[in-house]
Design an enzyme around this catalytic site. Sequence first.
Site, PDB file in Angstrom:
ATOM      1  NE  ARG A 108      -3.917   0.561   1.824  1.00  0.00           N
ATOM      2  CZ  ARG A 108      -5.059   0.872   2.446  1.00  0.00           C
ATOM      3  NH1 ARG A 108      -5.214   1.213   3.446  1.00  0.00           N
ATOM      4  NH2 ARG A 108      -6.153   0.079   2.082  1.00  0.00           N
ATOM      5  CG  HIS A 135      -8.511  -0.188  -2.758  1.00  0.00           C
ATOM      6  ND1 HIS A 135      -7.693  -1.069  -2.318  1.00  0.00           N
ATOM      7  CD2 HIS A 135      -9.255   0.266  -1.501  1.00  0.00           C
ATOM      8  CE1 HIS A 135      -8.030  -1.393  -1.082  1.00  0.00           C
ATOM      9  NE2 HIS A 135      -8.873  -0.572  -0.531  1.00  0.00           N
ATOM     10  CD  GLN A 138     -13.116  -1.977  -0.467  1.00  0.00           C
ATOM     11  OE1 GLN A 138     -12.337  -2.010   0.535  1.00  0.00           O
ATOM     12  NE2 GLN A 138     -14.163  -2.686  -0.595  1.00  0.00           N
ATOM     13  CG  ASP A 223     -13.757   6.108  -0.557  1.00  0.00           C
ATOM     14  OD1 ASP A 223     -13.900   5.958   0.601  1.00  0.00           O
ATOM     15  OD2 ASP A 223     -12.805   6.157  -1.355  1.00  0.00           O
ATOM     16  CB  CYS A 262     -14.045   0.752   0.502  1.00  0.00           C
ATOM     17  SG  CYS A 262     -13.379   2.644   0.724  1.00  0.00           S
ATOM     18  NE  ARG A 290     -10.426  -5.255   0.674  1.00  0.00           N
ATOM     19  CZ  ARG A 290      -9.679  -4.545   1.279  1.00  0.00           C
ATOM     20  NH1 ARG A 290     -10.011  -3.362   1.774  1.00  0.00           N
ATOM     21  NH2 ARG A 290      -8.127  -4.540   0.859  1.00  0.00           N
TER      22      ARG A 290
HETATM   23  N1   CP Z   1     -11.255  -0.205   2.572  1.00  0.00           N
HETATM   24  C1   CP Z   1      -9.910  -0.374   3.141  1.00  0.00           C
HETATM   25  O1   CP Z   1      -8.954  -0.485   2.239  1.00  0.00           O
HETATM   26  O2   CP Z   1      -9.671  -0.119   4.470  1.00  0.00           O
HETATM   27  P1   CP Z   1      -8.288   0.066   5.184  1.00  0.00           P
HETATM   28  O3   CP Z   1      -7.882   1.398   4.768  1.00  0.00           O
HETATM   29  O4   CP Z   1      -8.744  -0.026   6.601  1.00  0.00           O
HETATM   30  O5   CP Z   1      -7.401  -0.941   4.894  1.00  0.00           O
HETATM   31  N1  NVA Z   2     -10.201   6.592  -0.984  1.00  0.00           N
HETATM   32  C1  NVA Z   2      -9.636   6.228   0.343  1.00  0.00           C
HETATM   33  C2  NVA Z   2      -9.822   4.886   0.350  1.00  0.00           C
HETATM   34  C3  NVA Z   2      -9.410   4.127   1.702  1.00  0.00           C
HETATM   35  C4  NVA Z   2      -9.736   2.793   1.861  1.00  0.00           C
HETATM   36  C5  NVA Z   2      -8.165   6.412   0.512  1.00  0.00           C
HETATM   37  O1  NVA Z   2      -7.630   6.633  -0.528  1.00  0.00           O
HETATM   38  O2  NVA Z   2      -7.887   6.850   1.473  1.00  0.00           O
END
Ligand code: CP
Ligand code: NVA
Length: 306
Positions: A108, A135, A138, A223, A262, A290
């Site tokens: 990530r 992502h 997700q 989101d 998400c 997930r």
């Molecule tokens: N939805 C998601 O990716 O959550 P986290 O940021 O908690 O991993």
């Molecule tokens: N769009 C959000 C998703 C988090 C899971 C971010 O990138 O922070």
Amino acid sequence: MLRHFLSLSDAGADGVAAILADALDRKAARAGWPKGRADADTPLAGHVLACVFEKNSTRTRVSFDMAMRQLGGSALVLDSGTTQLGRGETVADTARVLSGYCDAIMCRTDDHAKLEEMAAFASVPVINGLTDASHPCQIVADLLTLLEAGKALPGLKVAWLGDGNNVLASFVEAAALFHFDLVAACPQGFQPDDALIARAGGRARVVASPREAVEGADVVVTDTWISMGQAHAETKLAALAPYQVDADLMSAAKPDAAFLHCLPAHRGEEVAADVIDGPQSLIWPEAENRLHAQKSILRWCFGQIG
Ligand code: CP
Ligand code: NVA
């Protein structure tokens, strides 16, 4: 050839379909079991996944760790701040080192180019655990949740409300692969790139009106308005205010429309509490999925399915 999972297109429609089918089967096979008990076939016994986090996470972090345990393997969770990556060691060098210790890498990060660099220099599969651009893990969980809810994907109308962000980008990719229509209502300045929409081959479009997007929708998705790494800007919050998913907006969708998010969520910003905590919301199965999605993505990366 290595199977990286940087985007849904890496697996393609057939690969993602195989991942979804496997996830449904494996989830059913262990229904009611304690979470830490390994699946009967332990398909990744002896395998270790390195999970590299340059941003915060709850779901991605825990679901990948538990996915490896249930598949018979294990995971190492590495926060960049406590590794040499956080002191400037290159992504390329990190990729080569981790490839010598571990069987796959989940990463990530912020800039998608860093993830591509990780994949270019790793000699094991690399999985996108979220970047500023996308992502995909997700969206596999989201598609799984829709299938479980009895919503066959081809022909669905999916409405996205709010920021044209990384999660939307992967949903657009899914629309093209699975032939559903995605209508994104985003304000000027926060719309997804034209090139991204163009790649969906007519399956995705952007509108300004939230009601137009939601009208007759089978699925309503939103989101956070401020993603990780973005400044908390009052001007952005003001532009997005009309795009909040509230009960009035939901009433323009089909009566049995599902609501997805998400997480993490901000009740009173992108979504009203009575929607996200209401009967049309599928957020808890979506979050649990997930785990099930991740397991089958890992199996795809190791060439066990698809
Ligand atoms: N939805 C998601 O990716 O959550 P986290 O940021 O908690 O991993
Ligand atoms: N769009 C959000 C998703 C988090 C899971 C971010 O990138 O922070």
